[in-house]
Scaffold this active site. Structure first.
Site, short mmCIF file in Angstrom:
data_model
loop_
_atom_site.label_atom_id
_atom_site.label_comp_id
_atom_site.label_asym_id
_atom_site.label_seq_id
_atom_site.Cartn_x
_atom_site.Cartn_y
_atom_site.Cartn_z
N HIS A 1 -26.92 2.38 14.21
CA HIS A 1 -25.60 1.91 14.63
C HIS A 1 -25.48 0.84 15.69
CE1 HIS A 1 -23.36 5.40 12.41
NE2 HIS A 1 -24.40 5.73 12.36
N GLU B 1 -23.06 -0.49 17.04
CA GLU B 1 -21.85 -0.37 18.00
C GLU B 1 -22.07 0.28 18.96
OE1 GLU B 1 -22.25 3.28 15.93
OE2 GLU B 1 -22.31 1.35 15.05
N CYS C 1 -25.48 1.86 8.08
CA CYS C 1 -25.94 3.26 7.76
C CYS C 1 -25.49 3.46 6.27
CB CYS C 1 -25.09 4.06 8.73
SG CYS C 1 -25.63 5.71 8.67
#
Length: 386
Positions: free
Chosen positions: A353, A355, A259
């Site tokens: 993202h 994750e 990001c």
């Protein structure tokens, strides 16, 4: 008495003068920030606690919000970071067995001013057409003209250097799960808690450093790689971290950025960044990995992007840079790669993202790619296995 009747009237005014009237949701008072919309149908708790949303007023496009309440397992940081919250139909009760408190109670306890019972579809269409802009929400001001004056006097997101406001003040370590195989220095620009956990699951010991860390601080960790996290603000105003990254690239330290870390990587490689009209926010954005030609559904939160040529190689002082990922909705650059002249990967980043908190798991392979990059780099420079 209907639930909405117990909430105070609230007023929302955009920078261009458009206004909406609704009811207070969360804390009462007044707040200002950049109005952005998120298209996620779920995962509002992760959105609220993502430091990347610092100084932003989030408009939820999903009409019904709050039905799963709030719990202590899913937050991405220690607090709610959004400057304000806008929903259409707040849930009357929390219906999840994991809920520990209602959403509006959590907002109220942390002083987050919100508004409900407005036409969020109309507001979203307005922001999509006119672009993200400053906004004010008030439960104390009833005159749109007076609130508009304060909105236009509030700070803009362009030119804002915010990483220091959300970063950890002291270093800390997230230990590897099981046997430690690698060590990473992670610069906290607004890091989500799930990110170092994803690395730890792969045997990586993560040393999380403040945004003000120097090259000496990074090298003191004796890392196998350097990671830059997500975070808020304008990448063009964040210069110290770019210089740190340049120094690390000069030393050949393997790099991975997410990001904001992608935007700073771009600037370190010599590319410009620019502000998107209304940004990408939500957990349903299609991205193509140009390395594998696979399409991923990904989680986004970014209002800025890297201006790099797609399909071309760019010579940099650190190697050859290319665009590795693109958004299939609008061709915005969503990832970068840096390789040496022999084609070996030296560093990479993505704008979204991986994750997956909250969001799909399509991009989890990127953590494996970073582990492989560090392993190859370590074995090639030391003659030993990582």
């Amino acid at each position: 008495m209907p639930l909405h009747a117990t909430r105070k009237p609230a007023l929302l005014v955009l920078e261009d003068g458009r206004s909406f009237r609704g009811r207070a949701y969360g804390a009462e008072g007044e707040t200002f920030g950049e109005a952005v919309f998120s298209t996620g149908m779920s995962g509002y708790q992760e959105t609220l606690t993502d430091p990347s949303y610092h100084r932003q007023v989030v408009v939820m496009t999903a009409p019904h919000v709050g039905n799963t309440g709030m719990n202590d397992e899913d937050p991405e940081s220690k607090r709610i970071w959004v400057a304000g919250y806008v929903v259409r139909d707040p849930a009357r009760v929390s219906s999840s067995w994991r809920a520990q408190r209602p959403l509006d109670e959590a907002l109220r306890d942390q002083g987050v001013v919100g508004i409900s019972e407005i036409d969020t579809r109309a507001l979203t269409r307005h922001l999509r057409d006119r672009g993200a802009m400053r906004v004010g929400i008030s439960t104390t001001e009833t005159d749109p003209a007076r609130l508009l004056e304060r909105v236009r006097a509030s700070a803009e997101m362009a030119g804002a250097n915010l990483a220091g406001e959300v970063s950890t003040k002291e270093p800390y370590i997230v230990p590897a799960v099981g046997e430690r195989t690698l060590r990473v220095a992670a610069l906290d620009l607004g890091i989500k808690e799930m990110t170092p956990e994803r690395l730890a699951e792969r045997g990586v010991e993560v040393h999380v450093l403040p945004s003000t860390a120097t090259l000496e601080d990074v090298l003191a960790v004796e890392p196998d790689g350097l990671f830059f996290s997500n975070g808020p603000g304008d990448p063009a105003a964040t210069t110290g971290q770019v210089e740190l990254l340049k120094q690390a690239l000069e030393r050949g330290l393997p790099y991975f950025g997410i990001c904001f870390g992608n935007q700073l990587f771009g600037r370190a490689l010599g590319f410009d960044t620019y502000k998107l009209k209304y940004g990408h926010r939500g957990i349903n954005q299609p991205v193509m990995d140009l390395t594998t030609r696979k399409v991923e559904i990904t989680s986004h939160n970014h209002g800025f992007a890297v201006d790099a040529p797609i399909g071309e190689e760019t010579r940099t002082p650190y190697g050859v840079a290319t665009v590795s990922h693109v958004c299939l909705n609008d061709d915005v650059v969503e990832g970068l790669e840096l390789r040496d002249d022999a084609g070996n990967l030296k560093g990479f980043s993505v704008q979204y993202h991986p994750e997956a908190a909250a969001g799909p798991h399509d991009a989890a392979y990127l953590f494996d790619r970073f582990v492989e990059l560090m392993g190859v780099s370590t074995s090639s420079t030391t003659g030993e296995e990582a």
